[in-house]
Write a protein that holds these residues in place. Structure first.
Motif, PDB file in Angstrom:
ATOM      1  N   MET A 191      29.400   4.938   5.571  1.00  0.00           N
ATOM      2  CA  MET A 191      30.050   5.703   6.603  1.00  0.00           C
ATOM      3  C   MET A 191      30.203   4.872   7.868  1.00  0.00           C
ATOM      4  SD  MET A 191      30.651   9.234   7.090  1.00  0.00           S
ATOM      5  CE  MET A 191      30.930  10.267   8.480  1.00  0.00           C
ATOM      6  N   GLY A 192      29.254   4.003   8.169  1.00  0.00           N
ATOM      7  CA  GLY A 192      29.365   3.161   9.352  1.00  0.00           C
ATOM      8  C   GLY A 192      28.741   3.818  10.566  1.00  0.00           C
ATOM      9  N   THR A 193      28.942   3.162  11.684  1.00  0.00           N
ATOM     10  CA  THR A 193      28.386   3.684  12.926  1.00  0.00           C
ATOM     11  C   THR A 193      29.241   4.835  13.438  1.00  0.00           C
ATOM     12  OG1 THR A 193      29.674   2.198  14.311  1.00  0.00           O
ATOM     13  CG2 THR A 193      27.541   1.377  13.530  1.00  0.00           C
ATOM     14  N   LEU A 194      28.695   5.551  14.396  1.00  0.00           N
ATOM     15  CA  LEU A 194      29.418   6.674  14.987  1.00  0.00           C
ATOM     16  C   LEU A 194      30.702   6.194  15.658  1.00  0.00           C
ATOM     17  CD1 LEU A 194      29.592   9.650  15.643  1.00  0.00           C
ATOM     18  CD2 LEU A 194      28.062   9.267  17.573  1.00  0.00           C
ATOM     19  N   LYS A 195      30.645   5.029  16.268  1.00  0.00           N
ATOM     20  CA  LYS A 195      31.847   4.476  16.901  1.00  0.00           C
ATOM     21  C   LYS A 195      32.926   4.208  15.847  1.00  0.00           C
ATOM     22  CE  LYS A 195      33.495   0.713  19.775  1.00  0.00           C
ATOM     23  NZ  LYS A 195      33.185  -0.584  20.373  1.00  0.00           N
ATOM     24  N   ASP A 196      32.529   3.712  14.687  1.00  0.00           N
ATOM     25  CA  ASP A 196      33.487   3.475  13.596  1.00  0.00           C
ATOM     26  C   ASP A 196      34.099   4.788  13.120  1.00  0.00           C
ATOM     27  OD1 ASP A 196      32.903   0.770  13.702  1.00  0.00           O
ATOM     28  OD2 ASP A 196      31.453   0.844  12.061  1.00  0.00           O
ATOM     29  N   VAL A 197      33.280   5.829  13.036  1.00  0.00           N
ATOM     30  CA  VAL A 197      33.765   7.146  12.626  1.00  0.00           C
ATOM     31  C   VAL A 197      34.799   7.657  13.637  1.00  0.00           C
ATOM     32  CG1 VAL A 197      33.097   9.557  12.268  1.00  0.00           C
ATOM     33  CG2 VAL A 197      31.689   7.720  11.330  1.00  0.00           C
ATOM     34  N   LEU A 198      34.495   7.497  14.919  1.00  0.00           N
ATOM     35  CA  LEU A 198      35.430   7.924  15.966  1.00  0.00           C
ATOM     36  C   LEU A 198      36.756   7.178  15.855  1.00  0.00           C
ATOM     37  CD1 LEU A 198      32.993   8.101  19.008  1.00  0.00           C
ATOM     38  CD2 LEU A 198      34.150  10.033  17.950  1.00  0.00           C
ATOM     39  N   THR A 199      36.666   5.870  15.629  1.00  0.00           N
ATOM     40  CA  THR A 199      37.877   5.052  15.512  1.00  0.00           C
ATOM     41  C   THR A 199      38.703   5.473  14.294  1.00  0.00           C
ATOM     42  OG1 THR A 199      36.714   3.213  16.553  1.00  0.00           O
ATOM     43  CG2 THR A 199      38.731   2.685  15.369  1.00  0.00           C
ATOM     44  N   THR A 200      38.043   5.678  13.169  1.00  0.00           N
ATOM     45  CA  THR A 200      38.729   6.103  11.945  1.00  0.00           C
ATOM     46  C   THR A 200      39.393   7.464  12.143  1.00  0.00           C
ATOM     47  OG1 THR A 200      37.133   4.876  10.623  1.00  0.00           O
ATOM     48  CG2 THR A 200      38.408   6.570   9.492  1.00  0.00           C
ATOM     49  N   ASP A 201      38.654   8.399  12.752  1.00  0.00           N
ATOM     50  CA  ASP A 201      39.200   9.730  12.994  1.00  0.00           C
ATOM     51  C   ASP A 201      40.367   9.698  13.979  1.00  0.00           C
ATOM     52  OD1 ASP A 201      37.325  10.637  11.235  1.00  0.00           O
ATOM     53  OD2 ASP A 201      36.126  11.723  12.723  1.00  0.00           O
ATOM     54  N   MET A 202      40.283   8.810  14.979  1.00  0.00           N
ATOM     55  CA  MET A 202      41.381   8.688  15.930  1.00  0.00           C
ATOM     56  C   MET A 202      42.644   8.172  15.229  1.00  0.00           C
ATOM     57  SD  MET A 202      42.684   6.306  18.923  1.00  0.00           S
ATOM     58  CE  MET A 202      42.130   4.963  18.011  1.00  0.00           C
ATOM     59  N   ARG A 203      42.472   7.208  14.350  1.00  0.00           N
ATOM     60  CA  ARG A 203      43.631   6.681  13.615  1.00  0.00           C
ATOM     61  C   ARG A 203      44.230   7.751  12.702  1.00  0.00           C
ATOM     62  NH1 ARG A 203      40.671   1.068  12.446  1.00  0.00           N
ATOM     63  NH2 ARG A 203      41.264   0.012  14.357  1.00  0.00           N
ATOM     64  N   ALA A 204      43.372   8.536  12.062  1.00  0.00           N
ATOM     65  CA  ALA A 204      43.852   9.617  11.192  1.00  0.00           C
ATOM     66  C   ALA A 204      44.603  10.655  12.017  1.00  0.00           C
ATOM     67  CB  ALA A 204      42.689  10.262  10.451  1.00  0.00           C
ATOM     68  N   ALA A 205      44.092  10.987  13.201  1.00  0.00           N
ATOM     69  CA  ALA A 205      44.763  11.959  14.075  1.00  0.00           C
ATOM     70  C   ALA A 205      46.097  11.411  14.563  1.00  0.00           C
ATOM     71  CB  ALA A 205      43.864  12.308  15.259  1.00  0.00           C
ATOM     72  N   LEU A 206      46.133  10.118  14.801  1.00  0.00           N
ATOM     73  CA  LEU A 206      47.381   9.470  15.240  1.00  0.00           C
ATOM     74  C   LEU A 206      48.434   9.566  14.134  1.00  0.00           C
ATOM     75  CD1 LEU A 206      48.557   7.802  17.607  1.00  0.00           C
ATOM     76  CD2 LEU A 206      47.742   5.760  16.447  1.00  0.00           C
ATOM     77  N   LYS A 207      48.024   9.292  12.910  1.00  0.00           N
ATOM     78  CA  LYS A 207      48.954   9.377  11.784  1.00  0.00           C
ATOM     79  C   LYS A 207      49.405  10.814  11.534  1.00  0.00           C
ATOM     80  CE  LYS A 207      47.255   5.283   9.452  1.00  0.00           C
ATOM     81  NZ  LYS A 207      46.468   4.738   8.352  1.00  0.00           N
ATOM     82  N   ALA A 208      48.505  11.778  11.798  1.00  0.00           N
ATOM     83  CA  ALA A 208      48.835  13.186  11.598  1.00  0.00           C
ATOM     84  C   ALA A 208      49.582  13.771  12.800  1.00  0.00           C
ATOM     85  CB  ALA A 208      47.560  13.976  11.353  1.00  0.00           C
ATOM     86  N   ARG A 209      49.790  12.952  13.819  1.00  0.00           N
ATOM     87  CA  ARG A 209      50.471  13.359  15.053  1.00  0.00           C
ATOM     88  C   ARG A 209      49.757  14.510  15.756  1.00  0.00           C
ATOM     89  NH1 ARG A 209      55.050  10.415  15.386  1.00  0.00           N
ATOM     90  NH2 ARG A 209      56.094   9.811  13.476  1.00  0.00           N
ATOM     91  N   ASP A 210      48.421  14.472  15.716  1.00  0.00           N
ATOM     92  CA  ASP A 210      47.591  15.455  16.417  1.00  0.00           C
ATOM     93  C   ASP A 210      47.295  14.872  17.799  1.00  0.00           C
ATOM     94  OD1 ASP A 210      45.660  17.145  17.405  1.00  0.00           O
ATOM     95  OD2 ASP A 210      44.414  17.126  15.597  1.00  0.00           O
ATOM     96  N   GLU A 211      48.132  15.241  18.752  1.00  0.00           N
ATOM     97  CA  GLU A 211      48.061  14.630  20.076  1.00  0.00           C
ATOM     98  C   GLU A 211      46.754  14.935  20.799  1.00  0.00           C
ATOM     99  OE1 GLU A 211      51.564  15.324  22.422  1.00  0.00           O
ATOM    100  OE2 GLU A 211      52.877  14.887  20.731  1.00  0.00           O
ATOM    101  N   MET A 212      46.267  16.168  20.717  1.00  0.00           N
ATOM    102  CA  MET A 212      45.030  16.540  21.421  1.00  0.00           C
ATOM    103  C   MET A 212      43.848  15.717  20.915  1.00  0.00           C
ATOM    104  SD  MET A 212      43.234  18.183  23.607  1.00  0.00           S
ATOM    105  CE  MET A 212      44.467  19.283  24.255  1.00  0.00           C
TER     106      MET A 212
END
Length: 151
Positions: free
Chosen positions: A1-22
């Motif tokens: 799973m990685g560090t919490l920072k890695d999780v945040l980065t991965t989730d941010m990229r997924a939100a970017l691809k999903a066009r979830d602006e908030m």
């Protein structure tokens, strides 16, 4: 799973691809705050998961305070935005303790350290914060310590 920072980065990229602006903007702000904390001090360093959690806790608290201030000023749209950002950050924070659980942990910490009276508020708070380990806001912990010490 990685560090919490890695999780945040991965989730941010997924939100970017999903066009979830908030979610994207909130996680960008959180990662920027983490980056700022990493370069604070004499040299850049990688934050541990506990330090990242501390940064996220501060950011969530800022959102709650801002939402309250905006709501009090009658700016409901801005208050709703701050509340939504706080909810995004809360996903990455440990579940907060209930009042009963908090009271039990504080009571246990106070009895194990034999803390009594107003003069021992500082050491009692330190012991209580260690027992709670970030699962409750400092204000709630302080209020419970005061209540149990009879201050």
């Amino acid at each position: 799973m990685g560090t919490l920072k890695d999780v945040l980065t991965t989730d941010m990229r997924a939100a970017l691809k999903a066009r979830d602006e908030m979610t994207t903007s909130t996680l960008r702000m959180a990662l920027a705050a983490i980056g700022t904390a990493e370069v604070a001090g004499k040299e850049k360093r990688e934050l541990s998961d506990d330090e990242v959690l501390a940064v996220l806790t501060r950011e969530a608290k800022k959102r709650r305070e801002a939402a309250t201030a905006f709501a009090d000023a009658g700016r409901t749209e801005q208050a709703a935005k701050e509340t939504a950002e706080g909810e995004v950050i809360d996903r990455y924070l440990p579940k907060q303790l209930s009042d009963e659980d908090l009271a039990g942990l504080v009571s246990e910490a106070l009895s194990s350290g034999s803390f009594t009276g107003k003069g021992q508020m500082g050491p009692a708070m330190k012991a209580a914060q260690a027992a709670v380990a970030g699962r409750a806001e400092g204000g709630r912990v302080a209020a419970e310590v005061r209540r149990q010490l009879g201050v």
